[in-house]
Design a protein around this motif. Sequence first.
Motif, PDB file in Angstrom:
ATOM      1  N   SER A   1       0.828  -1.209   0.000  1.00 12.45           N
ATOM      2  CA  SER A   1       0.000   0.000   0.000  1.00 12.45           C
ATOM      3  C   SER A   1       0.862   1.258   0.000  1.00 12.45           C
ATOM      4  CB  SER A   1      -0.957   0.007   1.194  1.00 12.45           C
ATOM      5  OG  SER A   1      -0.233  -0.010   2.409  1.00 12.45           O
TER       6      SER A   1
ATOM      7  N   ASP B   1      -7.510   4.298   1.773  1.00  6.77           N
ATOM      8  CA  ASP B   1      -7.153   2.953   2.206  1.00  6.77           C
ATOM      9  C   ASP B   1      -6.447   2.228   1.055  1.00  6.77           C
ATOM     10  OD1 ASP B   1      -9.083   1.554   0.494  1.00  6.77           O
ATOM     11  OD2 ASP B   1     -10.623   2.217   1.903  1.00  6.77           O
TER      12      ASP B   1
ATOM     13  N   PRO C   1     -13.533  -2.601  -0.320  1.00  9.03           N
ATOM     14  CA  PRO C   1     -13.054  -3.046   0.999  1.00  9.03           C
ATOM     15  C   PRO C   1     -14.218  -3.592   1.812  1.00  9.03           C
ATOM     16  CG  PRO C   1     -13.168  -0.653   0.927  1.00  9.03           C
ATOM     17  CD  PRO C   1     -13.521  -1.167  -0.453  1.00  9.03           C
TER      18      PRO C   1
ATOM     19  N   ARG D   1     -16.181  -3.854   5.009  1.00 13.24           N
ATOM     20  CA  ARG D   1     -16.333  -3.037   6.220  1.00 13.24           C
ATOM     21  C   ARG D   1     -17.171  -3.829   7.239  1.00 13.24           C
ATOM     22  NH1 ARG D   1     -13.998   1.338   4.483  1.00 13.24           N
ATOM     23  NH2 ARG D   1     -14.616   2.435   2.625  1.00 13.24           N
TER      24      ARG D   1
END
Length: 134
Positions: A6, A26, A130, A132
């Motif tokens: 990342s 993110d 993503p 969650r």
Amino acid sequence: MYTPPSLRAANAYRTVGVQSSVDGADPHQLVVLLFDGLQQALQAARGALQRGDVAAKGLQVMRALRFLEEGLKGGLDDERGGELAARLRALYDYCIERITLANVRNDGDLLAEVAALIAPVAESWQAIGPRRHG
């Protein structure tokens, strides 16, 4: 020294000068931004080719190559990604070859080929989003 994927993606995104804030994004969103930047660079390179603007074409080709090499390919985790990471690496390598050839030959069709190959990967990545928990 190990750099997390990342962070490598964020650094590559900043390096190629994309006009967007990566701070606070993110890891999933960073990859989305890399795909978006790649597609924009490919489209801009094709436009420059059509206009006969060699300098702009070269700049956009270099941006596309850096998105692929430093961002997307650089962010792959071969150890954890297994076969999927290997297949993506092979796709990115092929795209790098095709973009390079497109640059040498001034061939917009090769740039379109790369855009068509990358689009479903980018769309799939965006679709998974993503996870969650809340």
